[in-house]
Design a protein around this motif. Structure first.
Motif, PDB file in Angstrom:
ATOM      1  N   TYR A  12     -33.916  -3.023   6.262  1.00  0.00           N
ATOM      2  CA  TYR A  12     -34.800  -2.270   5.364  1.00  0.00           C
ATOM      3  C   TYR A  12     -36.274  -2.445   5.705  1.00  0.00           C
ATOM      4  O   TYR A  12     -37.119  -1.708   5.194  1.00  0.00           O
ATOM      5  CB  TYR A  12     -34.544  -2.654   3.899  1.00  0.00           C
ATOM      6  CG  TYR A  12     -34.784  -4.101   3.539  1.00  0.00           C
ATOM      7  CD1 TYR A  12     -36.066  -4.573   3.277  1.00  0.00           C
ATOM      8  CD2 TYR A  12     -33.720  -4.993   3.422  1.00  0.00           C
ATOM      9  CE1 TYR A  12     -36.297  -5.889   2.936  1.00  0.00           C
ATOM     10  CE2 TYR A  12     -33.931  -6.316   3.068  1.00  0.00           C
ATOM     11  CZ  TYR A  12     -35.209  -6.772   2.827  1.00  0.00           C
ATOM     12  OH  TYR A  12     -35.423  -8.086   2.482  1.00  0.00           O
ATOM     13  N   ARG A  13     -36.598  -3.396   6.584  1.00  0.00           N
ATOM     14  CA  ARG A  13     -37.983  -3.567   7.035  1.00  0.00           C
ATOM     15  C   ARG A  13     -38.333  -2.645   8.193  1.00  0.00           C
ATOM     16  O   ARG A  13     -39.495  -2.626   8.642  1.00  0.00           O
ATOM     17  CB  ARG A  13     -38.209  -5.011   7.470  1.00  0.00           C
ATOM     18  CG  ARG A  13     -38.078  -6.029   6.346  1.00  0.00           C
ATOM     19  CD  ARG A  13     -39.322  -6.105   5.527  1.00  0.00           C
ATOM     20  NE  ARG A  13     -39.293  -7.189   4.558  1.00  0.00           N
ATOM     21  CZ  ARG A  13     -40.180  -7.349   3.603  1.00  0.00           C
ATOM     22  NH1 ARG A  13     -41.183  -6.500   3.484  1.00  0.00           N
ATOM     23  NH2 ARG A  13     -40.087  -8.342   2.747  1.00  0.00           N
ATOM     24  N   PHE A  20     -34.620   3.502  11.893  1.00  0.00           N
ATOM     25  CA  PHE A  20     -33.730   3.067  10.820  1.00  0.00           C
ATOM     26  C   PHE A  20     -32.380   3.775  10.930  1.00  0.00           C
ATOM     27  O   PHE A  20     -31.320   3.142  10.848  1.00  0.00           O
ATOM     28  CB  PHE A  20     -34.375   3.356   9.469  1.00  0.00           C
ATOM     29  CG  PHE A  20     -33.525   3.001   8.278  1.00  0.00           C
ATOM     30  CD1 PHE A  20     -33.638   1.761   7.673  1.00  0.00           C
ATOM     31  CD2 PHE A  20     -32.604   3.915   7.763  1.00  0.00           C
ATOM     32  CE1 PHE A  20     -32.847   1.428   6.580  1.00  0.00           C
ATOM     33  CE2 PHE A  20     -31.817   3.596   6.666  1.00  0.00           C
ATOM     34  CZ  PHE A  20     -31.940   2.348   6.079  1.00  0.00           C
ATOM     35  N   THR A  65     -27.561  -6.379   1.958  1.00  0.00           N
ATOM     36  CA  THR A  65     -28.830  -6.115   2.629  1.00  0.00           C
ATOM     37  C   THR A  65     -29.271  -7.264   3.528  1.00  0.00           C
ATOM     38  O   THR A  65     -30.108  -7.058   4.412  1.00  0.00           O
ATOM     39  CB  THR A  65     -29.939  -5.835   1.599  1.00  0.00           C
ATOM     40  OG1 THR A  65     -30.010  -6.929   0.674  1.00  0.00           O
ATOM     41  CG2 THR A  65     -29.646  -4.558   0.823  1.00  0.00           C
ATOM     42  N   TRP A 138     -29.093   2.051  -1.579  1.00  0.00           N
ATOM     43  CA  TRP A 138     -29.943   0.961  -2.080  1.00  0.00           C
ATOM     44  C   TRP A 138     -31.218   0.867  -1.254  1.00  0.00           C
ATOM     45  O   TRP A 138     -32.323   0.767  -1.792  1.00  0.00           O
ATOM     46  CB  TRP A 138     -29.135  -0.324  -2.018  1.00  0.00           C
ATOM     47  CG  TRP A 138     -29.760  -1.573  -2.544  1.00  0.00           C
ATOM     48  CD1 TRP A 138     -30.683  -2.365  -1.917  1.00  0.00           C
ATOM     49  CD2 TRP A 138     -29.475  -2.224  -3.796  1.00  0.00           C
ATOM     50  NE1 TRP A 138     -30.981  -3.464  -2.680  1.00  0.00           N
ATOM     51  CE2 TRP A 138     -30.251  -3.406  -3.850  1.00  0.00           C
ATOM     52  CE3 TRP A 138     -28.636  -1.929  -4.862  1.00  0.00           C
ATOM     53  CZ2 TRP A 138     -30.213  -4.287  -4.927  1.00  0.00           C
ATOM     54  CZ3 TRP A 138     -28.593  -2.805  -5.935  1.00  0.00           C
ATOM     55  CH2 TRP A 138     -29.383  -3.959  -5.964  1.00  0.00           C
ATOM     56  N   MET A 139     -31.069   0.886   0.077  1.00  0.00           N
ATOM     57  CA  MET A 139     -32.234   0.743   0.949  1.00  0.00           C
ATOM     58  C   MET A 139     -33.176   1.937   0.843  1.00  0.00           C
ATOM     59  O   MET A 139     -34.398   1.786   0.881  1.00  0.00           O
ATOM     60  CB  MET A 139     -31.790   0.546   2.398  1.00  0.00           C
ATOM     61  CG  MET A 139     -31.193  -0.826   2.683  1.00  0.00           C
ATOM     62  SD  MET A 139     -30.804  -1.026   4.440  1.00  0.00           S
ATOM     63  CE  MET A 139     -30.281  -2.754   4.474  1.00  0.00           C
ATOM     64  N   LEU A 140     -32.617   3.134   0.713  1.00  0.00           N
ATOM     65  CA  LEU A 140     -33.467   4.321   0.633  1.00  0.00           C
ATOM     66  C   LEU A 140     -34.218   4.395  -0.684  1.00  0.00           C
ATOM     67  O   LEU A 140     -35.355   4.873  -0.739  1.00  0.00           O
ATOM     68  CB  LEU A 140     -32.633   5.587   0.813  1.00  0.00           C
ATOM     69  CG  LEU A 140     -31.999   5.822   2.184  1.00  0.00           C
ATOM     70  CD1 LEU A 140     -31.376   7.203   2.246  1.00  0.00           C
ATOM     71  CD2 LEU A 140     -32.999   5.633   3.308  1.00  0.00           C
ATOM     72  N   TYR A 143     -36.462   0.395  -1.904  1.00  0.00           N
ATOM     73  CA  TYR A 143     -37.614  -0.108  -1.156  1.00  0.00           C
ATOM     74  C   TYR A 143     -38.629   1.000  -0.942  1.00  0.00           C
ATOM     75  O   TYR A 143     -38.269   2.162  -0.727  1.00  0.00           O
ATOM     76  CB  TYR A 143     -37.163  -0.702   0.187  1.00  0.00           C
ATOM     77  CG  TYR A 143     -36.269  -1.907   0.024  1.00  0.00           C
ATOM     78  CD1 TYR A 143     -36.801  -3.160  -0.256  1.00  0.00           C
ATOM     79  CD2 TYR A 143     -34.886  -1.781   0.113  1.00  0.00           C
ATOM     80  CE1 TYR A 143     -35.986  -4.263  -0.432  1.00  0.00           C
ATOM     81  CE2 TYR A 143     -34.058  -2.875  -0.058  1.00  0.00           C
ATOM     82  CZ  TYR A 143     -34.617  -4.118  -0.334  1.00  0.00           C
ATOM     83  OH  TYR A 143     -33.793  -5.198  -0.518  1.00  0.00           O
ATOM     84  N   GLY A 147     -41.491  -1.133   2.940  1.00  0.00           N
ATOM     85  CA  GLY A 147     -40.378  -2.070   2.993  1.00  0.00           C
ATOM     86  C   GLY A 147     -40.363  -3.093   1.877  1.00  0.00           C
ATOM     87  O   GLY A 147     -39.586  -4.044   1.922  1.00  0.00           O
ATOM     88  N   CYS A 149     -39.777  -4.221  -2.151  1.00  0.00           N
ATOM     89  CA  CYS A 149     -38.876  -3.851  -3.239  1.00  0.00           C
ATOM     90  C   CYS A 149     -39.657  -3.246  -4.402  1.00  0.00           C
ATOM     91  O   CYS A 149     -40.678  -3.796  -4.831  1.00  0.00           O
ATOM     92  CB  CYS A 149     -38.104  -5.090  -3.708  1.00  0.00           C
ATOM     93  SG  CYS A 149     -36.876  -4.745  -4.965  1.00  0.00           S
ATOM     94  N   SER A 182     -36.574   8.701  -2.855  1.00  0.00           N
ATOM     95  CA  SER A 182     -36.945   7.787  -1.783  1.00  0.00           C
ATOM     96  C   SER A 182     -38.316   8.138  -1.249  1.00  0.00           C
ATOM     97  O   SER A 182     -38.695   9.312  -1.193  1.00  0.00           O
ATOM     98  CB  SER A 182     -35.907   7.855  -0.652  1.00  0.00           C
ATOM     99  OG  SER A 182     -36.338   7.124   0.476  1.00  0.00           O
ATOM    100  N   ARG A 184     -39.056   7.438   1.839  1.00  0.00           N
ATOM    101  CA  ARG A 184     -38.872   7.755   3.255  1.00  0.00           C
ATOM    102  C   ARG A 184     -38.971   9.272   3.416  1.00  0.00           C
ATOM    103  O   ARG A 184     -38.380  10.034   2.662  1.00  0.00           O
ATOM    104  CB  ARG A 184     -37.532   7.231   3.758  1.00  0.00           C
ATOM    105  CG  ARG A 184     -37.508   5.711   3.892  1.00  0.00           C
ATOM    106  CD  ARG A 184     -36.248   5.255   4.607  1.00  0.00           C
ATOM    107  NE  ARG A 184     -36.222   3.824   4.796  1.00  0.00           N
ATOM    108  CZ  ARG A 184     -36.714   3.190   5.854  1.00  0.00           C
ATOM    109  NH1 ARG A 184     -37.304   3.883   6.809  1.00  0.00           N
ATOM    110  NH2 ARG A 184     -36.638   1.877   5.957  1.00  0.00           N
TER     111      ARG A 184
END
Length: 239
Positions: A12-13, A20, A65, A138-140, A143, A147, A149, A182, A184
C-alpha cells in the motif's frame, strides 16, 4: 517464520498506480523470488500465491496488508510474507485433509469462515482469493494518496465485529458500487475492484440459491471464483 532477503515495503506504500497494479497481480499470479528461509514445509524459495499453491499445494491462510510487500529495488515485484499459518492441502495428486482452522486476519477472512455454528469448513483456494479481493478494496479505500491510513473509512466494522455485522458489511461491499471512494487516480484500479465485486457477489448468490444442491461446486462458488476468473478481472482493466 524467519525470512532473510532484500528489504521490502508494504504494497500500500507503492504510490504509482501502475506499479501497484503490476505488483498486486504478481503476488497472485506467480513469480519465483530467491530467498533463504526456514519453514516446516521445507521449501527453498519464497513463491507468490498461485505458484505456491500449484507447485506445493500450500494455502497461505493469513493474507493481510502486512503479508503483501514489494521489493525496495523493484516496486513491481511482489513479495509474499508470513507463512506461519500456511496449510498444505495437496501433495502431488493426493488431496490432504489438514485439520480445519479459523486462523487468519479477521477483516480479510472469507465469509465462509466467519461462522460460530459448527466446525470450521475446510480451507479452499478461493478463500485466499477472497482475501486478496478484500485487501485490494481495503488498500484502495483506506489509504490516501500518500499511503497514509485515513481516519475515517468504511471498513471499521470489518475488524470490530460482531461476525454477523462483518458478513453484512462484506455483502454491501460486494454490491458493485458505481464509484470506489479512493484517492488513487487510476480508473483501471476501480474497474478491477468492481469486476471482482461482481464475481464474488454472483458466486455467493449462486451458493445461496443452490444451498441444497449436492452438485454445487463449493470450491469455486459454482465456477465464478477461480484463478482464471480473478486474473481475467485484472486483464479487463484496460478494456
Amino acid at each position: 517464520m524467519q525470512i532473510l532477503g532484500p528489504s521490502c515495503i508494504p504494497l500500500y506504500r507503492v504510490l504509482c498506480d501502475q506499479n501497484f497494479e503490476t505488483a498486486f497481480r504478481s503476488l497472485i499470479q506467480g513469480t519465483l523470488i530467491p530467498f533463504v528461509f526456514t519453514h516446516p514445509l521445507n521449501l527453498s524459495s519464497v513463491v507468490v500465491h498461485h505458484m505456491l499453491y500449484k507447485s506445493a499445494g500450500i494455502l497461505h491462510c493469513n493474507l493481510n496488508t502486512s503479508s503483501l510487500m514489494v521489493s525496495k529495488d523493484s516496486l513491481t515485484c511482489g513479495i509474499l510474507l508470513d507463512l506461519d499459518f500456511a496449510l498444505q492441502v495437496q501433495d502431488g495428486d493426493e488431496a490432504l485433509l489438514p485439520e480445519p482452522t479459523l486462523s487468519g486476519t479477521l477483516p480479510f477472512l472469507s465469509m465462509d469462515l466467519l461462522t460460530t455454528t459448527g466446525p470450521p469448513p475446510p480451507r479452499l483456494y478461493r478463500h485466499d482469493l477472497e482475501s486478496f479481493f478484500y485487501i485490494l478494496g481495503w488498500m484502495l479505500c483506506r489509504y490516501d494518496a500518500s499511503g497514509e491510513c485515513k481516519l475515517q473509512h468504511q471498513f471499521a466494522v470489518w475488524h470490530r465485529g460482531p461476525l454477523d455485522d462483518i458478513i453484512s458489511a462484506k455483502w454491501r461491499f460486494m454490491r458493485v458500487p458505481s464509484h470506489i471512494p479512493s484517492e488513487r487516480s487510476s480508473p483501471s484500479l476501480q474497474k478491477w475492484l468492481r469486476n471482482l465485486c461482481r464475481i464474488f457477489n454472483t458466486g455467493y448468490q449462486e451458493k445461496d440459491r443452490d444451498l441444497q444442491n449436492p452438485l454445487f461446486n463449493h470450491e469455486t462458488l459454482g465456477g465464478y471464483v477461480t484463478f482464471d476468473r480473478f486474473m481475467g478481472a485484472a486483464r479487463q482493466m484496460t478494456s
